[in-house]
Design a protein around this motif. Structure first.
Motif, PDB file in Angstrom:
ATOM      1  N   ASP A 173      -3.304  -1.995 -12.334  1.00 42.56           N
ATOM      2  CA  ASP A 173      -2.276  -2.898 -11.630  1.00 42.56           C
ATOM      3  C   ASP A 173      -2.630  -2.838 -10.069  1.00 42.56           C
ATOM      4  N   LEU A 174      -2.519  -1.790  -9.546  1.00 42.97           N
ATOM      5  CA  LEU A 174      -2.582  -1.810  -8.042  1.00 42.97           C
ATOM      6  C   LEU A 174      -3.920  -2.246  -7.615  1.00 42.97           C
ATOM      7  N   GLN A 194     -11.575  -0.094   2.833  1.00 41.47           N
ATOM      8  CA  GLN A 194     -10.425  -1.130   3.129  1.00 41.47           C
ATOM      9  C   GLN A 194      -8.848  -0.476   3.040  1.00 41.47           C
ATOM     10  N   PHE A 241      -8.843  -4.158   8.915  1.00 40.32           N
ATOM     11  CA  PHE A 241      -9.097  -4.846   7.610  1.00 40.32           C
ATOM     12  C   PHE A 241     -10.494  -5.470   7.657  1.00 40.32           C
ATOM     13  N   LEU A 278      -2.644  -1.061  -0.864  1.00 43.52           N
ATOM     14  CA  LEU A 278      -2.939  -2.418  -1.904  1.00 43.52           C
ATOM     15  C   LEU A 278      -1.544  -2.684  -2.372  1.00 43.52           C
ATOM     16  N   ALA A 279      -0.408  -1.845  -1.857  1.00 39.49           N
ATOM     17  CA  ALA A 279       0.625  -2.794  -2.265  1.00 39.49           C
ATOM     18  C   ALA A 279       1.101  -4.090  -1.660  1.00 39.49           C
ATOM     19  N   VAL A 280       0.227  -4.322  -0.402  1.00 37.41           N
ATOM     20  CA  VAL A 280       0.383  -5.366   0.094  1.00 37.41           C
ATOM     21  C   VAL A 280      -0.857  -6.279   0.330  1.00 37.41           C
ATOM     22  N   MET A 281      -2.256  -5.457   0.383  1.00 32.83           N
ATOM     23  CA  MET A 281      -3.011  -6.417   0.606  1.00 32.83           C
ATOM     24  C   MET A 281      -3.976  -6.876  -0.669  1.00 32.83           C
ATOM     25  N   LYS A 282      -5.004  -7.619  -0.125  1.00 35.27           N
ATOM     26  CA  LYS A 282      -5.575  -8.278  -1.482  1.00 35.27           C
ATOM     27  C   LYS A 282      -6.509  -7.293  -2.387  1.00 35.27           C
ATOM     28  N   THR A 283      -6.256  -7.533  -3.519  1.00 31.02           N
ATOM     29  CA  THR A 283      -6.766  -6.290  -4.496  1.00 31.02           C
ATOM     30  C   THR A 283      -8.535  -6.476  -4.310  1.00 31.02           C
ATOM     31  N   PRO A 321       7.909  -1.641  -7.645  1.00 32.23           N
ATOM     32  CA  PRO A 321       6.968  -2.541  -6.763  1.00 32.23           C
ATOM     33  C   PRO A 321       7.857  -2.663  -5.411  1.00 32.23           C
ATOM     34  N   GLN A 359       7.757  -1.868   0.404  1.00 30.07           N
ATOM     35  CA  GLN A 359       8.355  -1.388   1.733  1.00 30.07           C
ATOM     36  C   GLN A 359       7.771  -0.207   2.388  1.00 30.07           C
ATOM     37  N   GLN A 407       6.508  -1.076   6.083  1.00 26.90           N
ATOM     38  CA  GLN A 407       6.962  -0.385   6.984  1.00 26.90           C
ATOM     39  C   GLN A 407       6.000   0.746   7.847  1.00 26.90           C
ATOM     40  N   MET A 414       3.008  -0.239   8.254  1.00 26.65           N
ATOM     41  CA  MET A 414       2.204  -1.239   9.284  1.00 26.65           C
ATOM     42  C   MET A 414       2.980  -1.850  10.175  1.00 26.65           C
ATOM     43  N   SER A 415       4.111  -1.978  10.033  1.00 24.58           N
ATOM     44  CA  SER A 415       5.180  -2.681  11.249  1.00 24.58           C
ATOM     45  C   SER A 415       5.250  -1.406  11.976  1.00 24.58           C
TER      46      SER A 415
END
Lengths: 470, 441
Positions: free
Chosen positions: B121-122, B209, B216, B242-247, B344, B349, B353, B355-356
């Motif tokens: 899934d990830l 990546q 990126f 991978l939780a936020v970026m293109k797989t 998820p 989060q 977070q 990244m932010s």
């Protein structure tokens, strides 16, 4: 039982992180994840109970007898776990400055001193993560050694046919051609076959001693000498080190390099398949080729088997164990393992033939070939029947040179009563095979599941849960 | 002292008698006398549990545990929920062997099956194995999945973590295939150079990546370039990103691997960590190591087993796809419990977070005279700064305040910020750095 995904309810979860205290940054559209994660959504109660239910459907050596041959399933002390969980070890970044990791260095240096002493070697690397990883490392040391001497035609590794499957697989990964030599009638290395197989292309020999039928090869000094005379090096597969530690050392037997399985001999747990630790110890001639950590040393030419310094916390556990045992304890553990194996074998060998040897080392192999001929009950049937008695089956159908093999390794941490009970169960199963063998073909009868269809699993692989489309 | 041997001396004598031998020495008859140890090993005498505890605790206290960690470079400090440690300490999980006996190991097998599903899934990939040693060895094993007789050269981007690169180099050295580096340009893989490098003998291209500098890469474009040459495409991914970026699946990867440590494992001086490996259906049977599959038992009930074992060393010996035997099962369990607990939203989060906060810190540093952030374009939670002063002077000043600064690299310092570091801590670190920079002007 249900999968964790089948217990998921949208909107459930745990409250773990505070709100973000800085401005939030978003990825540009073209870099964003194309669809949201589909991880399960559960409350903490549900997660806790899910894994408790899974744990009840698992069996570890700390739960019960686990005489899995060649795997050295000894009791895993709790103190070892607790020491490996100390914040002064778990919270250390692998790339911290040298002056801030003195404790980690002490752990590795102390473990190095003890393990080099126990193996009769000069140097060690803790980078390999498991036994097979150690084999690969050791073989690359041998390869590097020959190449550094300009001796580039040595491309063959000699391996007895009774060896662990990882030996030939590792040799192949290290770029060697495998020369398999047959075992002699005593289950040991056939010296003539060995002599006939060595030559100018011999890079080395891989051997486990005691071997996989549980016998210490009495010709060991001749064997290692034949290889050395031919210009090769000797690799000791340390999977069976529990049988000899404190009694005799690979370095004294003519071996040049050895891997140890800390997750076998030194009582660190197997974790359902890992993590292990497979440190490789060697003589000083191989020391220059030991692996390093590129990001710290920027030595591009060094071997490196994984990032950083190995499975450090596993070494912490093994060191805790070695400090507890000390020199005497290490020898006693070895002798206790050999005593327990012989005791159990003596209680079984009148019913189940032992194809090789009168006594054994830390493990023994029974052949159920006769039983199968007489009753149709196979080694598999007997192994599966043990499950109904709460005993983890021994290693089955290995080594390949014994037909219908069952390989028992009780280890030193089992009591006489446990061995007596297990032997009694094995004797009952022998009776049952003769009286009502048919029902053993379906064993186990009272386990979590009946026998699984392995052919179906391989022919129509289902390797993940498929979420239902919403 | 403690030996964990239940039998008393008296019982041992009785056991010897039952076997029919006089002494333990009888079992060692085969050992040549010249090599039998005549004296004890030179290892100190055994100690009580209390003494051992004190020794180990003293050693652990010799290490410095930093209050704030701004260093990543392959090992990342993320918040580990309490329940993760408790579940993964259950003895049934901790002290089991590889689940060879399915009838007694359904709990372990199911946990691995669930882990495989989460990794799929990830990454978006079709299949996952049960784990390998770490991200670096996973990357090296991925190369082995791609080679064939004619294609024996592996291309690797220069933006790869040095340890991952060195590990891949070692595996290539072993098996006798060549590793070539594709150069970087401004902190990313040089795509023109990649195109040039894609000769007929190339089997695969590996890119990390986000890459070693935190940037990126344009992985979709790289994938297209690689596939046009008929070459396999391997991506090494940070699982948190991978939780936020293109797989990798959406980028066209044939194999996706990575270091799973961010998924609930402590820093632990580098291990044990977790190598995850996922592949397309077409590549599944090339995956190394254990794989768990679903099947039915004799009663027709759902059951789990180790499967596709014809790839493995205990069956195939020297023809096996890999020698992997033990893997990192308990670490895979840790990752599964971590992902199951975070869910998820929690994963998003933690990644968001990290990244932010890294971007916030980079802005703070960029505001200091003489400090330049080298990262251009999009990046995740790591970045490189040039400094007007020596990296060591900055790191020393931070260390004095119990802060582990970033990793010194060629052009300056590689910083990392994760969700566990607060704005207040970042402000404090930035103030210290500003002071060091100012004092040298």
């Amino acid at each position: 039982m249900q999968l964790i995904f089948e217990k998921s309810h949208a909107g459930r979860g745990c409250d773990l992180l505070p709100a973000c205290d800085v401005p939030e940054v978003q990825l540009p559209e073209e870099l964003k994840r194309e669809q949201p994660l589909r991880l399960p959504q559960l409350s903490e109660t549900e997660i806790s109970r899910h894994y408790s239910a899974l744990a009840k459907r698992a069996h570890g050596v700390n739960d019960g007898f686990y005489p899995l041959g060649s795997c050295t399933m000894k009791y895993n002390p709790r103190i070892d776990e607790e020491m490996a969980a100390l914040p002064g070890f778990t919270n250390i970044h692998p790339l911290q400055p040298e002056n801030t990791v003195t404790g980690c260095k002490q752990v590795l240096d102390t473990a190095k001193a003890y393990l080099c002493e126990a193996t009769g070697m000069d140097a060690i690397t803790f980078q390999p993560a498991a036994g097979a990883h150690g084999e690969f490392t050791g073989l690359l040391l041998i390869k590097s050694y020959h190449e550094a001497r300009g001796d580039i035609k040595r491309n063959k590794i000699i391996i007895p046919d009774a060896a662990h499957g990882t030996n030939p697989a590792s040799a192949s990964m290290a770029g060697f051609t495998v020369v398999t030599i047959p075992s002699g009638p005593d289950g040991c290395v056939d010296l003539n076959a060995l002599r006939a197989s060595v030559g100018e292309d011999t890079a080395g020999l891989m051997l486990t001693n005691p071997n996989t039928v549980g016998i210490f090869d009495s010709n060991i000094l001749e064997i290692t000498d034949i290889i050395h005379q031919a210009g090769g090096l000797n690799y000791y597969d340390g999977a069976n080190f529990n049988a000899i530690m404190g009694v005799v050392r690979p370095g004294d037997m003519g071996f040049d390099v050895v891997h140890l399985n800390l997750h076998k001999t030194f009582a660190t747990p197997h974790g359902g398949g890992g993590p292990g630790s497979g440190p490789v110890a060697c003589k000083s001639i191989l020391q220059p080729y030991l692996p390093g950590c590129a990001i710290q040393n920027s030595q591009k030419e060094k071997l490196q088997l994984k990032a950083f310094h190995g499975n450090f916390l596993v070494v912490v556990k093994a060191l805790t164990y070695m400090l507890t045992l000390g020199a005497e304890g290490i020898r006693s553990a070895c002798e206790g393992a050999v005593l327990n194996a012989n005791y159990m074998m003596a209680k079984l060998k009148d019913l189940y033939p032992v194809p090789y040897g009168k006594t054994c080392m830390h493990e023994f192999v029974l052949s159920l070939e006769e039983l199968k001929k007489e009753t149709g009950v196979s080694a598999l049937d007997v192994a599966k029947s043990l499950i109904d008695h709460g005993i983890h089956p021994p290693t089955m159908y290995f080594p390949l040179i014994v037909h219908e093999a069952l390989m028992f390794e009780p280890t030193e941490t089992e009591s006489r009563e446990t061995l007596d009970e297990a032997a009694e169960v094995m004797r009952e199963l022998y009776q049952m095979a003769h009286e009502d063998g048919a029902q053993m073909h379906d064993a186990p009868h009272h386990a979590q599941i009946k026998r699984p269809d392995e052919v179906l699993a391989a022919r129509q692989p289902v390797l993940r849960y498929q979420w239902k489309q919403v | 002292m403690g030996q964990y041997i239940p039998s008393t001396k008296e019982e041992q004598r009785e056991m010897l008698a039952a076997i029919g031998v006089d002494s333990l020495a009888a079992f060692y008859e085969n050992v040549p006398d010249s090599v039998l140890l005549k004296e004890p090993l030179h290892i100190p005498a055994g100690k009580s549990e209390l003494e051992v505890r004190q020794m180990m605790e003293t050693m652990s206290q010799e290490n410095k545990v930093f209050g704030t960690i701004l260093r990543g470079a392959g090992a990342y400090q993320h918040y580990i929920p309490s329940i993760v440690k408790y579940i993964t300490a259950k003895e049934e999980f901790v002290t089991a062997y590889t689940p060879y006996q399915a009838e007694m190991s359904q709990g372990i097998l199911q946990s691995i099956f669930e882990y495989q599903t989460m990794i799929c899934d990830l990454t978006g990939m079709d299949t996952s194995n049960a784990s390998v040693y770490d991200g670096a060895s996973a990357a090296a094993e991925a190369i082995a999945m791609c080679r064939d007789r004619k294609r024996t050269v592996a291309l690797v981007s220069a933006t790869t973590h040095p340890d991952v690169l060195a590990t891949m180099r070692t595996y290539c050295y072993g098996a006798g295939y060549e590793l070539r580096i594709v150069p970087e340009k401004d902190g990313r893989t040089d795509r023109d150079a990649l195109e040039q490098a894609l000769t007929a003998d190339v089997c695969c291209f590996y890119v990390q990546q986000p890459n070693f500098y935190g940037n990126f890469e344009d992985c979709t474009a790289l994938g297209e370039t690689v596939h046009q040459a008929g070459v396999k495409y391997i991506m090494g991914c940070n699982p948190m990103a991978l939780a936020v970026m293109k797989t990798p699946a959406a980028c066209g990867a044939d194999v996706a691997v990575g270091e799973g440590q961010p998924l609930g494992m402590p820093l632990a001086y580098g291990g044990p960590y977790l190598g995850f490996m996922a592949a397309t259906s077409a590549m599944t049977r090339k995956l190394p190591g254990r794989i768990v599959g679903e099947t039915k038992d004799a009663d027709g009930n759902r059951a789990y087993v180790l499967t596709l074992q014809a790839r493995e060393q205990h069956i195939r010996r020297e023809k096996a796809s890999s020698n992997v035997c033990s893997n990192q099962a308990l670490c895979a369990l840790t990752a599964a419990v971590y992902m199951g607990t975070m869910g998820p939203e929690g994963m998003r989060q933690a990644a968001g977070q990290s990244m932010s906060k890294a971007h916030y810190f980079a802005q703070k540093l960029a505001a200091i005279a003489g400090v330049n952030v080298l990262n251009q374009g999009s990046w995740f939670h790591e970045f490189v700064t040039e400094l007007p002063v020596s990296a060591q002077s900055v790191l020393n000043a931070l260390e004095a305040e119990n802060i582990l600064g970033g990793l010194p690299v060629k052009d300056g310092i590689l910083w990392c910020v994760t969700e566990v570091v607060s704005k207040e801590q970042l402000d404090k670190a930035a103030a210290i750095i500003e002071e060091v920079c100012a004092s040298c002007n």
